[in-house]
Design an enzyme around this catalytic site. Structure first.
Site, PDB file in Angstrom:
ATOM      1  N   GLU A   1       0.808  -1.223   0.000  1.00 36.15           N
ATOM      2  CA  GLU A   1       0.000   0.000   0.000  1.00 36.15           C
ATOM      3  C   GLU A   1       0.841   1.272   0.000  1.00 36.15           C
ATOM      4  O   GLU A   1       0.435   2.295   0.564  1.00 36.15           O
ATOM      5  CB  GLU A   1      -0.961   0.000   1.203  1.00 36.15           C
ATOM      6  CG  GLU A   1      -1.990  -1.110   1.155  1.00 36.15           C
ATOM      7  CD  GLU A   1      -3.033  -1.024   2.256  1.00 36.15           C
ATOM      8  OE1 GLU A   1      -4.171  -1.447   2.018  1.00 36.15           O
ATOM      9  OE2 GLU A   1      -2.708  -0.515   3.343  1.00 36.15           O
TER      10      GLU A   1
ATOM     11  N   GLU B   1      -6.952  -7.348  -1.019  1.00 32.72           N
ATOM     12  CA  GLU B   1      -7.602  -7.158   0.277  1.00 32.72           C
ATOM     13  C   GLU B   1      -9.043  -6.725   0.079  1.00 32.72           C
ATOM     14  O   GLU B   1      -9.318  -5.582  -0.263  1.00 32.72           O
ATOM     15  CB  GLU B   1      -6.864  -6.111   1.138  1.00 32.72           C
ATOM     16  CG  GLU B   1      -5.520  -6.553   1.645  1.00 32.72           C
ATOM     17  CD  GLU B   1      -4.915  -5.578   2.653  1.00 32.72           C
ATOM     18  OE1 GLU B   1      -5.681  -4.732   3.195  1.00 32.72           O
ATOM     19  OE2 GLU B   1      -3.699  -5.656   2.879  1.00 32.72           O
TER      20      GLU B   1
END
Length: 846
Positions: free
Chosen positions: A183, A252
């Site tokens: 991320e 995710e």
């Protein structure tokens, strides 16, 4: 059409670059999917973090994941867990990464290994070891040579471990994907050009390790080739990879949200979660991962945040204790089966799309030999009817119907065909009863040790300044004492009435206690939105020498954000005495410091030491007390927890193993919760909340494998004050199992075979199954066919209700572990003609 040959050539080139032929499988990718041994795959994955459970739980968790329809288990690798000191590694017990990966392989599933080594994950310091912070010249997660050298060393260490055990798919092992970084795209702009060059270096470094499997970067739109960029979020159907040669991957899909101390408990309705998954596969996705599929527990001091709770349940399909959460687990299992029925068509071609009306979308995967369709109604309120392929289909709002043969609906995301388990934590034994002498779990009363206020260890240090806590303690303990002495003459301008003044303490957080001359003067703590603490208390000083002792406590270190490693904690000031318009700033005076507690150094967490005091007058509701008792393990094999009602804030150990920080006095806001959460419409982590006005967490998981049948030791360090005689053991038991199926449900997916609907046209099946293999359905608490009202545990009859429903269900189910009943008027009679009817059942297992 002229672009397609070019796309094919690029895809082929990438596949050649990524694949390393070996004795195992070749893993590559093209624009549609991961390609394993030359065959595209539709893959459904779930996150299980090995240290958030125990090795004794792994096989069962993985087996339930496989039964739930998963192909892949995804896990992070936690650097600070494995290398607590530089070049000193630990891969034992819950840290045994190799054993975990092999356990997944033994179950016949694949692995996605997210090495990072930054993980975020609500994990302490984002997974970085604290010693990294002290390397001269280091800057985390940027084009910085000291950091890159350490990151490469650890990443190579993990890759080499996997290679030595032949765990990459290219070697015949289960690992088909690896991830580098995590991320970073969310925060890379803060690092400027150095962030861009760092990402290019990370990609090059990872691919140079020759794993033989593709590498992934999530939330990284500029991930360099051949790295696959992937999506994270509640919805990823709109996501597009940064290259036409890369597949659409979702690393995710947040099944719920994490819990903070002081926060309300978030949950995500399964209808919305299933809708998000179906939309992703509808619109061309082929790899989707649930974060989390089993969340588990933040044992010890592993939680980050700060203020992340010890429970990491995440409203996952398998709960913190390892029990399947129904109907979430079952509804998703049925969804996975429906998607896999479409796999042949999905891997063969790209979908075509059309919009037959407002908020309606139809995607079709069609070849000469196969056809699969997804029909979506993305409206948030109105149901719709869709005409498709010569037939008419009813679509509830915010739902997707799946047609594996482009004709028959086998699954709709809004219609649950799975049972609901109503789970409760039942009080097993009351510690107050046990200590009173009845023959129960605890074998003794409570022993105790008073933790000294202020400096009590010989290794204290002195500084004429207020020190930042993390740089001082290196996080070896949550605690840092700040101590100062000051002589009062009695005529100081900041004093009122001769001895009174105001103590002002400014802190970066996270929790603070102030003692004046050994007596508690005040406490304060921050929260997940603002960790800082400002304490102002009226105090009384004595003429002569006065001692002010400040205890600063962290509640997990920061784990997310640009430059999060530079965010401090502790009492950075000012510390002032104020009154009558005058101020004395003590911040630059000489302070003494003590890292950690005396009890920590004395071995109290393990229950050892000769310091323990016994008797009937144990201190209660007093800060800074260590408590110890012994207990027998509760009978049975059901998961258990300790209910810390009556305690304040601290940490607990069972047989020397920390079950985590407890803080039952940190109560959630009274506002913002809903009795029923409407699944329709976009979900966010504040949409569906429960637990308002209650402790964020009062139950703390104790793994069965940490206990012996008898003679176990429980140790508590109580920071703020509590009564240990009020704590109790609780067991995770299934109070009820329920199902509520309407006549117009799609049939169970298992009944759809060979593209032909084989079920009788007399209605869908209601199915019940006790969660444990040694349980049978003992009674039917409720059964109604007609228009029953309520939810599991609160079902009610309506005027439209068949008289014989209870007897029919009892005959079909009582005495069996599982049963199924056709939901139709043919089975139960028709209590109200012309009305759509349903069957609601609540059963008990024993």
């Amino acid at each position: 059409m002229r672009e397609r040959p070019l796309v094919f050539l690029v895809s082929l080139l990438v596949a050649v670059l990524v694949s390393v032929p070996a004795s195992g499988a070749t893993v590559s990718y093209d624009h549609r999917a991961l390609v394993i041994d030359g065959k595209r795959k539709v893959l459904i994955s779930g996150s299980i973090h090995y240290p958030r459970s125990t090795p004794e739980m792994w096989s069962d968790l993985i087996a339930k994941s496989k039964e739930g329809g998963l192909d892949v288990i995804e896990t992070y690798v936690f650097w600070n867990l494995h290398e607590p000191a530089k070049n000193k590694y630990d891969f034992a017990g819950r840290k045994d990464l190799v054993k975990f990966v092999k356990t997944v392989a033994d179950a016949g599933l694949f692995v996605h290994l997210r090495i990072g080594p930054y993980v975020c994950a609500e994990w302490n310091y984002g997974g970085f070891p604290l010693w990294l912070h002290f390397i001269p010249g280091i800057k985390f997660r940027t084009d910085n040579e000291p950091f890159k050298a350490e990151m490469q060393r650890f990443t190579a260490k993990i890759v080499d471990m996997m290679k030595e055990e032949k765990l990459f798919a290219s070697q015949g092992g289960p690992i088909i994907l690896a991830q580098i970084e995590n991320e970073y795209g969310n925060i890379d702009s803060a690092y400027g050009s150095a962030g861009k060059s760092y990402i290019k270096w990370s990609a090059s470094m990872a691919t140079s390790l020759n794993t033989g499997v593709p590498w992934v970067m999530c939330q990284q739109s500029d991930a360099p080739d051949p790295i696959i960029n992937a999506c994270n979020g509640f919805y990823c159907d709109q996501f597009t990879p940064n290259s036409a040669s890369k597949p659409k991957m979702w690393t995710e899909n947040w099944t719920g949200w994490f819990l903070s101390f002081g926060g309300r408990v978030p949950y995500r309705p399964v209808e919305d979660l299933a809708f998000a998954v179906a939309r992703f596969f509808q619109r061309g996705g082929t790899f989707q991962n649930y974060y989390m599929y089993h969340g588990g527990t933040n044992f010890g001091r592993t939680s980050g945040g700060p203020f992340i709770a010890t429970s990491y349940d995440y409203d996952a399909p398998i709960d913190e204790y390892g029990i399947v959460r129904q109907p979430k687990w079952g509804h998703l299992r049925d969804l996975h089966k429906a998607i896999k029925l479409c796999e042949e068509a999905m891997i063969a071609t790209d979908p075509t799309s059309s919009s037959p009306g407002a908020n309606l979308e139809v995607h079709v995967y069609k070849t000469n030999t196969s056809c699969a369709a997804f029909l979506a109604n993305i409206a948030t309120e109105s149901d719709a009817t869709v005409s498709f392929n010569g037939n008419s289909y009813h679509l509830p709002a915010w739902s997707v119907s799946i047609l594996p043969d482009c004709k028959n609906v086998v699954f709709n995301t809004a219609k649950i065909n799975s049972q609901t388990n109503h789970l409760e934590m039942k009080n097993l034994k009351s510690s107050s009863q046990n200590i009173a002498g009845s023959s129960e779990v605890f074998q003794s009363g409570w022993s105790w040790v008073i933790e000294p206020v202020g400096i009590s260890k010989s290794n204290s240090l002195t500084k004429s300044a207020l020190l930042e806590q993390i740089n001082t303690t290196a996080d070896v303990s949550d605690y840092l004492w700040y101590s100062i002495s000051y002589n009062i003459k009695g005529d100081e301008p900041f004093l009122t009435n001769g001895t009174n003044t105001v103590l002002h303490v400014g802190s970066l957080g996270h929790a603070l206690k102030a003692f004046v001359n050994g007596k508690l003067a005040g406490s304060g703590w921050g929260n997940s939105g603002n960790a800082k603490v400002t304490l102002e208390k009226d105090i009384t000083l004595a003429t002569g020498k006065n001692t002010i002792d400040l205890l600063s406590a962290t509640v997990g270190l920061q784990n997310y954000g640009a430059f999060f490693d530079t965010w401090g904690a502790g009492i950075t000031g000012p510390v002032k005495l104020m009154g009558n318009g005058a101020t004395l700033d003590l911040s630059s005076n000489q302070w003494m410091y003590q890292i950690g507690l005396k009890g920590e150094d004395s071995g109290l967490p393990s229950g050892g030491s000769s310091q323990w005091v016994s008797g009937s007058n144990s201190p209660k509701n007093q800060p800074l007390v260590w408590y110890k008792t012994t207990f027998d393990a509760p009978d049975g094999n059901d998961p258990i927890a300790i209910d810390f009602s009556g305690m304040g804030k601290g940490e607990a150990w069972v047989n020397g193993q920390s079950i985590g920080r407890y803080w039952p006095t940190n109560v959630a806001s009274q506002n913002g919760c809903v009795n029923h959460c409407n699944y329709r419409g976009a979900y966010n982590n504040n949409k569906c909340l429960k637990g308002c006005g209650k402790p964020s967490q009062k139950l703390y998981h104790v793994p069965r494998s940490w206990m012996q049948p008898s003679g176990n030791t429980l140790v508590l360090f109580e920071e703020t004050g509590g009564d240990p005689t009020q704590i109790s053991f609780t067991g995770r038991v299934t109070e009820s199992l329920c199902a509520h199926i309407t006549e117009n449900h799609p049939p169970p997916v298992d009944s759809w075979e060979s593209k032909v609907q084989t079920r009788k046209r007399s209605g869908p099946l209601l199915q019940l199954e006790c969660p444990s293999s040694n349980q049978l359905i003992s009674s039917i608490k409720f059964a109604s066919f007609g228009t029953p009202r309520g939810t599991c545990g609160t079902y009610e009859h309506s005027p439209c209700s068949s008289n014989g429903a209870l007897a029919i269900v009892q005959q079909a189910c009582v005495g069996k572990r599982n049963c199924s009943i056709r939901v139709s008027s043919e089975t139960f009679g028709d209590p109200c003609k012309g009305i759509a009817k349903s069957l609601a059942v609540e059963a008990a297992c024993a």
